[in-house]
Structure formats: C-alpha cells, structure tokens
Design a protein around this motif. Structure first.
Motif, short mmCIF file in Angstrom:
data_model
loop_
_atom_site.label_atom_id
_atom_site.label_comp_id
_atom_site.label_asym_id
_atom_site.label_seq_id
_atom_site.Cartn_x
_atom_site.Cartn_y
_atom_site.Cartn_z
N LEU A 48 2.98 64.70 63.47
CA LEU A 48 3.51 63.44 63.76
C LEU A 48 3.76 63.54 65.11
N GLU A 49 4.21 64.60 65.86
CA GLU A 49 4.02 64.92 67.22
C GLU A 49 2.91 64.34 68.16
N ASN A 50 1.82 65.11 67.57
CA ASN A 50 0.55 65.09 68.27
C ASN A 50 0.10 63.52 68.16
N ARG A 51 0.43 62.93 67.07
CA ARG A 51 0.20 61.62 66.93
C ARG A 51 0.78 60.68 67.95
N ILE A 52 2.20 60.64 67.74
CA ILE A 52 3.04 60.16 68.98
C ILE A 52 2.46 60.13 70.40
N LEU A 53 2.62 61.53 70.90
CA LEU A 53 1.76 61.61 72.06
C LEU A 53 0.63 61.12 72.57
N PHE A 54 -0.39 61.37 71.47
CA PHE A 54 -1.84 60.89 71.64
C PHE A 54 -1.64 59.21 71.60
N GLU A 55 -0.86 58.60 71.07
CA GLU A 55 -1.09 57.12 70.90
C GLU A 55 -0.16 56.57 72.47
N PHE A 56 0.69 57.17 72.80
CA PHE A 56 1.17 56.85 74.03
C PHE A 56 0.24 56.97 75.27
N ALA A 84 9.83 56.62 70.85
CA ALA A 84 9.49 57.42 69.77
C ALA A 84 9.34 58.66 70.34
N LEU A 85 9.11 58.86 71.61
CA LEU A 85 8.90 60.31 72.37
C LEU A 85 10.15 61.01 72.19
N THR A 86 11.41 60.19 72.39
CA THR A 86 12.65 61.06 72.51
C THR A 86 12.72 62.18 71.25
N TRP A 87 12.07 61.70 70.07
CA TRP A 87 12.01 62.55 68.91
C TRP A 87 11.83 64.04 69.21
N TYR A 88 10.90 64.34 70.08
CA TYR A 88 10.59 65.81 70.43
C TYR A 88 10.58 66.16 72.01
N PRO A 89 10.79 67.19 72.01
CA PRO A 89 11.00 68.00 73.59
C PRO A 89 9.95 67.63 74.38
N SER A 90 8.54 67.78 73.90
CA SER A 90 7.35 67.46 74.50
C SER A 90 7.32 66.04 75.00
N GLY A 91 7.85 65.03 74.07
CA GLY A 91 7.83 63.77 74.44
C GLY A 91 8.85 63.46 75.68
N VAL A 92 9.77 63.97 75.49
CA VAL A 92 11.00 64.06 76.50
C VAL A 92 10.25 64.21 77.84
N LEU A 93 9.58 65.53 77.88
CA LEU A 93 8.83 66.07 79.32
C LEU A 93 7.70 64.66 79.64
N LEU A 94 7.31 64.06 78.84
CA LEU A 94 6.16 63.28 79.14
C LEU A 94 7.08 61.84 79.62
N LEU A 95 8.04 61.72 79.20
CA LEU A 95 8.99 60.54 79.61
C LEU A 95 9.47 60.82 80.88
#
Length: 225
Positions: A48-56, A84-95
């Motif tokens: 799910l993490e990979n999908r969220i990061l990829f779609e963004f 949705a990126l806030t659900w994962y630390p990697s997503g927060v880094l992307l934000l």
C-alpha cells in the motif's frame, strides 16, 4: 485478543478506499495503529505504501501548470492523495520535499503544507524546520500558510512554545517579516499572534513599540495566548 481479527477487514478497507475518501482512511489507519502498530511493515502494508507513493509521484510529474486549488475539480482528488502520504514516514518525507520545492507547482506545495501542519506535534523537528524555512519563501501565499500552521503548532505546546529550541529563530523570522513592506496575503495579526505564542518576555518591547507607533487598537487582534 479478538480485536486483532479486525486487522484483516481494516486493511482490506484501506486498500480499496476510494481516492476521494482518503480522509476516512485516517480512521482506519488510527485503528490499525492501535491494534497492530507494525502493520506498515507487513507485506500488505508495504504494498500500500508503494502504491500511494507511486500514484502521487505520477500525478505530480504529469502536472506542469498551476491548478486552481479553490475549484472543485481535479485538485480535490490530488489533495486527498497528498493527505494519504501522512500515513507513512516515507510519505511525510515526500511532503517535506514537495513543500520546500520553490520551483514546484504552488498548489501541490500548498496542500503539502496543509497536510504537514495537520499532523505536526510538539517535537516534530523536521516539520517545524520546514515551516520556519517557508517563512523565507518567495511566494507570499506560502509564507502566510506556513505562518498559520506555525501558530497552530505553537498552540499545541499549551503555553510552552517559547521553551522550544527553535522559538527564537521563529521570533527572528517574524520580526524580519514585520519590517518588510506589507503583503495582502501576510496578515500583521498573524505575525503578532506568532510573537505572542512563540516569544518570551523579550517580545514585549517590540509589541509596545508597535502600539506607540500606531495606538489605534482596531489595527491589532490579539489571541487568547
């Protein structure tokens, strides 16, 4: 022990959630955090993490022109994906990366800052440092939003914001903004609010000086802080 049986349906709901309904996903994430704190490390969690990061990243790469973030159009979907990126630390880094990118699409930066400010807690150094950096941005809209969320974050310290190690840097940035020519997007009330929230007794002379220069009380709106 039976509560752990809820993990499977919660994960299924999170995986199949509609893009427009990512805000509801926060409830599923909070429930999963309570029931199974390491759910992000499972195979399904990582997928799910990979999908969220990829779609963004895909959406961000495809858009080169400004979007009107006030229209109920594509941006509504994109803002939910950003959330949705806030659900994962990697997503927060992307934000954080998106928010700091002065060459990026303003509306992506705008919604990234909104998402970061919403989840920021006292002690979140990376988010705090990013919001401070944005006070020096070239875009007045970005400065104003960063200031708004800095003040919101400061209130979450429940009166202890001046003890934050970065507080004096924040006060310095706010004073710097007050000395510059005014901008419609950057409110003097917000700046004064920030001084009251983040500053200690050393900001009193600054505020008194402002009142002496222009004693009209209608120009100032002081918060409860």
């Amino acid at each position: 022990l039976k509560a752990i049986e809820a993990v499977e349906p919660l994960m299924t709901r999170l995986e199949n959630i509609d893009t427009k309904d990512f805000e509801t996903g926060d409830y599923y994430v909070n429930a999963l955090d309570s029931l199974m704190p390491d759910w992000r490390q499972t195979q399904r969690g990582k997928a799910l993490e990979n999908r969220i990061l990829f779609e963004f990243k895909k959406v961000k790469a495809e858009i080169t022109q400004p979007i009107d973030c006030y229209e109920e159009s594509e941006m509504e979907d994109y803002s939910n994906q950003i959330r949705a990126l806030t659900w994962y630390p990697s997503g927060v880094l992307l934000l954080l990366e998106t928010a700091r990118d002065e060459q990026g699409v303003t509306d992506f930066r705008f919604h990234s800052i909104l998402a970061l400010g919403d989840i920021a807690k006292p002690g979140d150094t990376d988010i705090l440092c990013t919001l401070i950096k944005l006070l020096y941005d070239k875009n007045p809209m970005i400065i104003s939003l960063a200031l708004e969320w800095l003040n919101q974050l400061g209130r979450r310290y429940e009166g202890n914001a001046p003890a934050e190690p970065a507080a004096q840097e924040i006060v310095g940035a706010l004073l710097n903004l007050m000395e510059k020519e005014g901008s419609e997007e950057i409110s003097r009330d917000q700046l004064i609010d920030g001084l009251l929230i983040w500053g200690d007794e050393r900001v009193a002379p600054v505020l008194l000086n402002l009142l002496q220069k222009n004693p009209n009380p209608n120009l100032y709106s002081f918060s409860d802080n």
